[in-house]
Design an enzyme around this catalytic site. Structure first.
Site, PDB file in Angstrom:
ATOM      1  N   PHE A   1       0.848  -1.186   0.000  1.00 49.54           N
ATOM      2  CA  PHE A   1       0.000   0.000   0.000  1.00 49.54           C
ATOM      3  C   PHE A   1       0.886   1.238   0.000  1.00 49.54           C
ATOM      4  CE2 PHE A   1      -2.389   3.499   1.805  1.00 49.54           C
ATOM      5  CZ  PHE A   1      -3.516   3.481   0.997  1.00 49.54           C
TER       6      PHE A   1
ATOM      7  N   ASP B   1       9.275   2.736   1.721  1.00 51.80           N
ATOM      8  CA  ASP B   1       8.075   3.397   2.230  1.00 51.80           C
ATOM      9  C   ASP B   1       7.985   3.088   3.723  1.00 51.80           C
ATOM     10  OD1 ASP B   1       5.542   4.091   3.068  1.00 51.80           O
ATOM     11  OD2 ASP B   1       4.541   3.469   1.223  1.00 51.80           O
TER      12      ASP B   1
ATOM     13  N   LYS C   1       2.582   9.693   8.484  1.00 50.51           N
ATOM     14  CA  LYS C   1       1.841   9.250   9.668  1.00 50.51           C
ATOM     15  C   LYS C   1       2.317   9.813  11.017  1.00 50.51           C
ATOM     16  CE  LYS C   1      -0.881   5.554   7.908  1.00 50.51           C
ATOM     17  NZ  LYS C   1      -0.560   4.883   6.646  1.00 50.51           N
TER      18      LYS C   1
HETATM   19  C1  LIG Z   1      -0.795   5.230   5.250  1.00 50.00           C
HETATM   20  C2  LIG Z   1       0.212   4.822   4.257  1.00 50.00           C
HETATM   21  C3  LIG Z   1       0.401   5.537   3.055  1.00 50.00           C
HETATM   22  C4  LIG Z   1      -0.475   6.704   2.653  1.00 50.00           C
HETATM   23  O1  LIG Z   1      -0.388   7.770   3.523  1.00 50.00           O
HETATM   24  P1  LIG Z   1      -1.492   8.957   3.410  1.00 50.00           P
HETATM   25  O2  LIG Z   1      -1.002   9.966   4.406  1.00 50.00           O
HETATM   26  O3  LIG Z   1      -2.801   8.362   3.775  1.00 50.00           O
HETATM   27  O4  LIG Z   1      -1.459   9.446   2.018  1.00 50.00           O
HETATM   28  C5  LIG Z   1       1.408   5.120   2.211  1.00 50.00           C
HETATM   29  N1  LIG Z   1       2.187   4.067   2.505  1.00 50.00           N
HETATM   30  C6  LIG Z   1       2.031   3.352   3.646  1.00 50.00           C
HETATM   31  C7  LIG Z   1       2.942   2.205   3.929  1.00 50.00           C
HETATM   32  C8  LIG Z   1       1.028   3.691   4.545  1.00 50.00           C
HETATM   33  O5  LIG Z   1       0.858   2.961   5.660  1.00 50.00           O
END
Ligand SMILES: *Cc1c(COP(=O)(O)O)cnc(C)c1O
Length: 393
Positions: A128, A215, A244
């Protein structure tokens, strides 16, 4: 709930009025133990005094100027992030998806610089990376992509935690310029790869001159027991994205780069009106200073083990619980069947949890959770899991 809000989320019929530490109170003043932290955002817990104070003081002075001018708190935050990550420089934005957009743009520039006209990024199944067009195209989940074609080109999906798949994709496609991967897949179901997976990706990237892009939006800021998850592997990526927990609830994202990757986003190549504004940067600075001042990350591994041991002890006879795993305070409990309804059962019992990938209970409690609260969490949730699995078996 207002019908004037687009129904992009399946919301529980509950809203909260205030919080303190691991606790939230709803509008009827009922107290909940928050074992999700707004999905790995409020790592310092709710209403942390240091964050509160930083926001108050900054808002008295300045909220926003522009990236057309210097911003002292942005510079201080960049210094601190670079010191803690061993990266080289940083682009600030407002969310995780935006941080990944910056990473994707960096890898495209990198490819073109190498003379590759159609640069491709290797990404993982069940990953994700966000909801913008490029990041949902990178995401390895058909449900996230459904209905949004044409997708952004230039992503090749391979299985996660499969180094042979990485190796053969690199050999098969000559236009791969980067690998984008989560150190642990969060949304995909708390998938923890083999201990040397990231090291081997690092080696392949070095060998083939690819950017290693991590990420760390969910795994970063102490969640797994190190400031960044890659620090467990003693490697450094070329690009690392954060969001986050960086602002503990104040929206901020960051794309960190190093070496070749650090030189590509030059004037005119990227930007953001709000990115790195004084308010967000002051909050994030307070977060990083608080983590250091109270040695909060040092205790994350022990707390994670305590929680896992608690669940394993209490659930060992429940045959519907197929796996319990964690890295620091990123915890997954697999049930043998779909368990989305357990979120509501937990909520009715004063506990906020989450289910991903249909049958994995995901816990991301604040890093400041204490032993008494851990005891309460494991005791209460184990009873709920037992009840749920007997009811639905
Ligand atoms: C939450 C998340 C995102 C997206 O972040 P947003 O602030 O909602 O755009 C991308 N990568 C990972 C691994 C995430 O947990």
């Amino acid at each position: 709930m207002s019908s004037h809000i687009m129904p992009t989320y399946g919301r529980l019929p509950i809203s909260f009025e205030r919080g303190e530490g691991v606790w939230l109170w709803d509008q009827s003043n009922i107290r909940y133990l928050d074992a999700l932290s707004g999905i790995a955002v409020c790592n310092l817990g709710h209403a942390h005094p240091a964050v509160h104070q930083a926001i108050c003081e900054q808002s008295k002075k300045l909220l926003h100027t522009s990236n057309l001018y210097g911003i002292a708190s942005q510079e201080a935050l960049a210094d601190k992030l670079i010191e803690k990550s061993a990266m080289e420089n940083v682009f600030f934005c407002n969310s995780g998806a935006e941080a990944n957009e910056a990473a994707i743009k960096i890898s495209r520039l990198y490819g073109h610089q190498k003379g590759i006209d159609n640069p491709c990024i290797l990404v993982m199944e069940k990953s994700f990376h966000g909801r913008t067009l490029a990041t949902l195209s990178a995401t390895g989940n058909p449900k996230v992509q459904e209905g949004f074609s044409p997708l952004v080109d230039g992503f090749i999906h391979i299985p996660y935690n499969d180094i042979d798949a990485v190796d053969s994709a690199i050999k098969k496609y000559s236009n791969i310029v980067a690998i984008l991967v989560e150190p642990i897949q969060g949304e995909g179901g708390v998938h923890i790869p083999a201990p040397n997976y990231l090291n081997r990706i690092r080696n392949l990237c070095d060998q083939h001159d690819l950017l290693m892009m991590l990420d760390e939006i969910q795994t970063g800021i102490g969640r797994t027991g190190k400031f960044l998850a890659y620090q467990h592997n003693s490697i450094i990526p070329d690009v690392c994205t954060l969001a986050k927990a960086l602002g503990n609830g104040v929206p901020i994202g960051a794309c960190l780069a190093r070496g070749k990757a650090a030189k590509l986003l030059t004037a005119g190549k990227h930007g953001s009106t709000f990115g790195g504004n004084p308010l967000a940067c002051s909050a994030a600075l307070a977060v990083l200073n608080t983590l250091d001042e109270y040695n909060i990350i040092e205790h994350v591994e022990a707390k994670g083990s305590e929680i896992c041991a608690g669940f394993i002890g209490r659930l060992k006879d429940n045959t519907a619980v197929s796996n319990i795993r964690n890295k620091g305070l990123m915890i997954g409990i697999d049930l043998a069947f779909p368990c989305v309804e357990i979120v509501k059962m937990a909520q009715e019992n004063g506990l906020l949890i989450n289910v991903t990938a249909n049958s994995t209970i995901r816990l991301l409690p604040p890093l400041i959770i204490d032993s008494e609260q851990i005891e309460l969490l494991t005791e209460k949730l184990s009873v709920i899991i037992d009840e749920f699995t007997t009811r639905y078996k």
